[in-house]
Write a protein that holds these residues in place. Structure first.
Motif, PDB file in Angstrom:
ATOM      1  N   LYS A 265     -20.835  -4.040  -2.257  1.00 57.33           N
ATOM      2  CA  LYS A 265     -21.756  -4.763  -1.383  1.00 57.33           C
ATOM      3  C   LYS A 265     -21.624  -6.263  -1.576  1.00 57.33           C
ATOM      4  N   ASN A 266     -20.813  -6.688  -2.543  1.00 57.73           N
ATOM      5  CA  ASN A 266     -20.661  -8.099  -2.844  1.00 57.73           C
ATOM      6  C   ASN A 266     -19.531  -8.685  -2.007  1.00 57.73           C
ATOM      7  N   ALA A 267     -19.867  -9.620  -1.112  1.00 58.65           N
ATOM      8  CA  ALA A 267     -18.875 -10.171  -0.184  1.00 58.65           C
ATOM      9  C   ALA A 267     -17.771 -10.916  -0.919  1.00 58.65           C
ATOM     10  N   ALA A 268     -18.134 -11.648  -1.985  1.00 60.59           N
ATOM     11  CA  ALA A 268     -17.132 -12.395  -2.744  1.00 60.59           C
ATOM     12  C   ALA A 268     -16.121 -11.444  -3.369  1.00 60.59           C
ATOM     13  N   GLY A 269     -16.611 -10.312  -3.887  1.00 55.96           N
ATOM     14  CA  GLY A 269     -15.710  -9.354  -4.522  1.00 55.96           C
ATOM     15  C   GLY A 269     -14.764  -8.713  -3.531  1.00 55.96           C
ATOM     16  N   ILE A 270     -15.274  -8.312  -2.367  1.00 56.80           N
ATOM     17  CA  ILE A 270     -14.432  -7.694  -1.340  1.00 56.80           C
ATOM     18  C   ILE A 270     -13.373  -8.685  -0.865  1.00 56.80           C
ATOM     19  N   TYR A 271     -13.797  -9.917  -0.587  1.00 60.12           N
ATOM     20  CA  TYR A 271     -12.850 -10.941  -0.133  1.00 60.12           C
ATOM     21  C   TYR A 271     -11.802 -11.202  -1.207  1.00 60.12           C
ATOM     22  N   GLY A 272     -12.238 -11.258  -2.465  1.00 57.97           N
ATOM     23  CA  GLY A 272     -11.307 -11.527  -3.557  1.00 57.97           C
ATOM     24  C   GLY A 272     -10.268 -10.438  -3.712  1.00 57.97           C
ATOM     25  N   ILE A 273     -10.688  -9.188  -3.594  1.00 58.25           N
ATOM     26  CA  ILE A 273      -9.741  -8.074  -3.720  1.00 58.25           C
ATOM     27  C   ILE A 273      -8.752  -8.076  -2.552  1.00 58.25           C
ATOM     28  N   LEU A 274      -9.249  -8.313  -1.348  1.00 52.06           N
ATOM     29  CA  LEU A 274      -8.343  -8.369  -0.194  1.00 52.06           C
ATOM     30  C   LEU A 274      -7.376  -9.550  -0.308  1.00 52.06           C
ATOM     31  N   ALA A 275      -7.852 -10.673  -0.850  1.00 48.20           N
ATOM     32  CA  ALA A 275      -6.978 -11.833  -1.024  1.00 48.20           C
ATOM     33  C   ALA A 275      -5.878 -11.541  -2.041  1.00 48.20           C
ATOM     34  N   ALA A 276      -6.245 -10.893  -3.150  1.00 45.24           N
ATOM     35  CA  ALA A 276      -5.240 -10.524  -4.153  1.00 45.24           C
ATOM     36  C   ALA A 276      -4.216  -9.554  -3.558  1.00 45.24           C
ATOM     37  N   ALA A 277      -4.693  -8.598  -2.755  1.00 47.52           N
ATOM     38  CA  ALA A 277      -3.785  -7.645  -2.107  1.00 47.52           C
ATOM     39  C   ALA A 277      -2.874  -8.352  -1.097  1.00 47.52           C
ATOM     40  N   ALA A 278      -3.400  -9.378  -0.413  1.00 46.45           N
ATOM     41  CA  ALA A 278      -2.593 -10.118   0.554  1.00 46.45           C
ATOM     42  C   ALA A 278      -1.464 -10.878  -0.138  1.00 46.45           C
ATOM     43  N   VAL A 279      -1.745 -11.419  -1.321  1.00 45.24           N
ATOM     44  CA  VAL A 279      -0.707 -12.114  -2.089  1.00 45.24           C
ATOM     45  C   VAL A 279       0.333 -11.129  -2.600  1.00 45.24           C
ATOM     46  N   PHE A 280      -0.116  -9.926  -2.971  1.00 50.67           N
ATOM     47  CA  PHE A 280       0.721  -8.965  -3.681  1.00 50.67           C
ATOM     48  C   PHE A 280       1.559  -8.079  -2.759  1.00 50.67           C
ATOM     49  N   LEU A 281       0.984  -7.646  -1.638  1.00 51.45           N
ATOM     50  CA  LEU A 281       1.587  -6.562  -0.865  1.00 51.45           C
ATOM     51  C   LEU A 281       2.973  -6.885  -0.310  1.00 51.45           C
ATOM     52  N   GLU A 282       3.105  -8.012   0.369  1.00 49.74           N
ATOM     53  CA  GLU A 282       4.392  -8.303   1.004  1.00 49.74           C
ATOM     54  C   GLU A 282       5.531  -8.415  -0.011  1.00 49.74           C
ATOM     55  N   PRO A 283       5.377  -9.209  -1.103  1.00 51.72           N
ATOM     56  CA  PRO A 283       6.464  -9.239  -2.096  1.00 51.72           C
ATOM     57  C   PRO A 283       6.732  -7.877  -2.718  1.00 51.72           C
ATOM     58  N   PHE A 284       5.672  -7.111  -2.994  1.00 49.75           N
ATOM     59  CA  PHE A 284       5.858  -5.799  -3.607  1.00 49.75           C
ATOM     60  C   PHE A 284       6.638  -4.873  -2.681  1.00 49.75           C
ATOM     61  N   LEU A 285       6.318  -4.900  -1.389  1.00 49.94           N
ATOM     62  CA  LEU A 285       7.024  -4.058  -0.432  1.00 49.94           C
ATOM     63  C   LEU A 285       8.479  -4.505  -0.265  1.00 49.94           C
ATOM     64  N   LYS A 286       8.725  -5.814  -0.311  1.00 50.59           N
ATOM     65  CA  LYS A 286      10.101  -6.315  -0.211  1.00 50.59           C
ATOM     66  C   LYS A 286      10.935  -5.835  -1.399  1.00 50.59           C
ATOM     67  N   ILE A 287      10.391  -6.000  -2.602  1.00 53.41           N
ATOM     68  CA  ILE A 287      11.120  -5.560  -3.797  1.00 53.41           C
ATOM     69  C   ILE A 287      11.289  -4.042  -3.772  1.00 53.41           C
ATOM     70  N   SER A 288      10.257  -3.333  -3.296  1.00 54.65           N
ATOM     71  CA  SER A 288      10.338  -1.870  -3.212  1.00 54.65           C
ATOM     72  C   SER A 288      11.439  -1.431  -2.254  1.00 54.65           C
ATOM     73  N   ALA A 289      11.584  -2.146  -1.135  1.00 58.01           N
ATOM     74  CA  ALA A 289      12.633  -1.799  -0.169  1.00 58.01           C
ATOM     75  C   ALA A 289      14.010  -1.906  -0.812  1.00 58.01           C
ATOM     76  N   HIS A 290      14.242  -3.004  -1.530  1.00 62.42           N
ATOM     77  CA  HIS A 290      15.527  -3.174  -2.214  1.00 62.42           C
ATOM     78  C   HIS A 290      15.700  -2.136  -3.312  1.00 62.42           C
ATOM     79  N   TYR A 291      14.632  -1.830  -4.015  1.00 66.23           N
ATOM     80  CA  TYR A 291      14.699  -0.839  -5.098  1.00 66.23           C
ATOM     81  C   TYR A 291      15.067   0.545  -4.556  1.00 66.23           C
ATOM     82  N   LEU A 292      14.413   0.957  -3.478  1.00 69.26           N
ATOM     83  CA  LEU A 292      14.681   2.277  -2.907  1.00 69.26           C
ATOM     84  C   LEU A 292      16.088   2.366  -2.332  1.00 69.26           C
ATOM     85  N   VAL A 293      16.540   1.284  -1.681  1.00 74.58           N
ATOM     86  CA  VAL A 293      17.908   1.281  -1.155  1.00 74.58           C
ATOM     87  C   VAL A 293      18.917   1.348  -2.295  1.00 74.58           C
TER      88      VAL A 293
END
Length: 346
Positions: A265-293
């Protein structure tokens, strides 16, 4: 008279306006701003939108990884043909094949390792801004002791992990990559054993830090709770499968995450988690693509040239797996820490 004056004073105190303190999460870093969902009030909707944007943005990297894999398979096939039908020495052919494939892979591997390191640094920097906000919110709710224990623990582990990754783990990945290439080129089993031993040490170090971290969270009583058994099983299976090397340990923390996500229910916490995921997801998926290939290409090259390019692909995929593990550990520790604060904030 004294009682009358005291009563009037108390009445005036009760008439004073009161307001709740609003804690605002720090803004998302530039690297994740494009992925940040428009709706941050709902965790589920925000995460779905974030995943959709991230998957769309990794298409060029996935295509590049596939083209690289096709080129490596062609090189491996050529080496296999030369070894079988040419009059050249097998050692010379093997050395040439390893050199050619290494040149094809080194640029991509270096870029992915640097991307992982930059992502880890950004997550660490964002955590240093977000966690004090969550600690202040928890302390304002009356959980001063819990806030202090959580903040000290998360800060210590974040600093320790960040220092180890920057100063020891990442240089070790480059060293292991060099030793592995040399072992495949020369056919030296001793070098291959050294590379395997170094990988085991690095893996053991990451797992030890995670075990100690989860033990600390368990002692402070923040990693506990119950949630839907089916959802919990699915989360554990996903985490243990997606994050190589340390996914099994991280999956044990998924219950704490799921328990709190439903009650956020805490807006700061939800925003913070989504922000951390936004920083993390794209690089993680890029590295994962190369790893799987690399893993898929290694399986094909293992049939065509098992001792040369096949073994070399295993060396590079192991390096990518270690970088994925480090990046995943840093992000999930930040998410778990934030969730633990959220459990104490209404």
């Amino acid at each position: 008279m004294i009682r009358l004056i005291a009563s009037v004073f108390l009445v005036f105190c009760l008439c004073l306006p009161a307001s709740a303190v609003e804690y605002t999460a720090p803004e998302v870093p530039d690297s994740g701003r494009d992925l940040m969902p428009a709706e941050t009030g709902s965790f589920g909707k925000g995460l779905a939108e974030l995943l959709k944007k991230a998957c769309l943005q990794i298409r060029p990297d996935l295509n590049e990884a596939v083209r690289l894999g096709a080129g490596i398979i062609a090189s491996s096939l050529l080496v296999s043909i030369l070894r079988t039908f040419s009059g050249f020495s097998k050692d010379a052919v093997n050395l040439s094949g390893v050199v050619i494939v290494s040149l094809q892979l080194l640029s991509s591997a270096n870029a992915m390792i640097r991307l992982g390191c930059d992502t880890i640094q950004e997550l660490s920097n964002y955590g240093k801004l977000l966690l004090p906000v969550m600690a202040a919110a928890l302390a304002a709710e009356g959980g001063v002791t819990s806030a202090a224990a959580l903040y000290v623990g998360t800060t210590v582990f974040d600093t320790l992990l960040g220092s180890l990754i920057a100063g020891i783990f990442t240089p070790m990945v480059f060293i292991l990559l060099t030793v592995g290439i040399a072992g495949c080129a020369l056919g030296d089993e001793t070098l291959k054993k050294i590379q395997d031993m170094g990988k085991s040490v690095l893996t053991w170090s990451l797992k030890t830090i995670l075990i100690v971290y989860m033990a600390y969270m368990g002692i402070t009583g923040v990693v506990s709770g119950t949630t839907d058994a089916v959802a919990l099983k699915a989360a554990k299976l996903t985490i243990s499968t997606v994050v190589p090397v340390v996914g099994g340990i991280l999956s044990d923390a998924s219950e704490a995450v799921l328990v709190s996500v439903g009650a956020m229910k805490n807006a700061a916490g939800i925003y913070g988690i989504l922000a951390a995921a936004a920083v993390f997801l794209e690089p993680f998926l890029k590295i994962s693509a190369h790893y799987l290939v690399l893993k898929g290409t290694g399986a094909v090259c293992g049939i065509l040239d098992p001792k040369g390019t096949g073994g070399l692909l295993e060396v590079f995929s192991a390096a990518m797996g270690l970088i994925l593990a480090m990046t995943g550990v840093c992000c999930l520790l930040l998410l778990i820490s934030t969730v633990c604060f959220l459990r104490g904030v209404s």
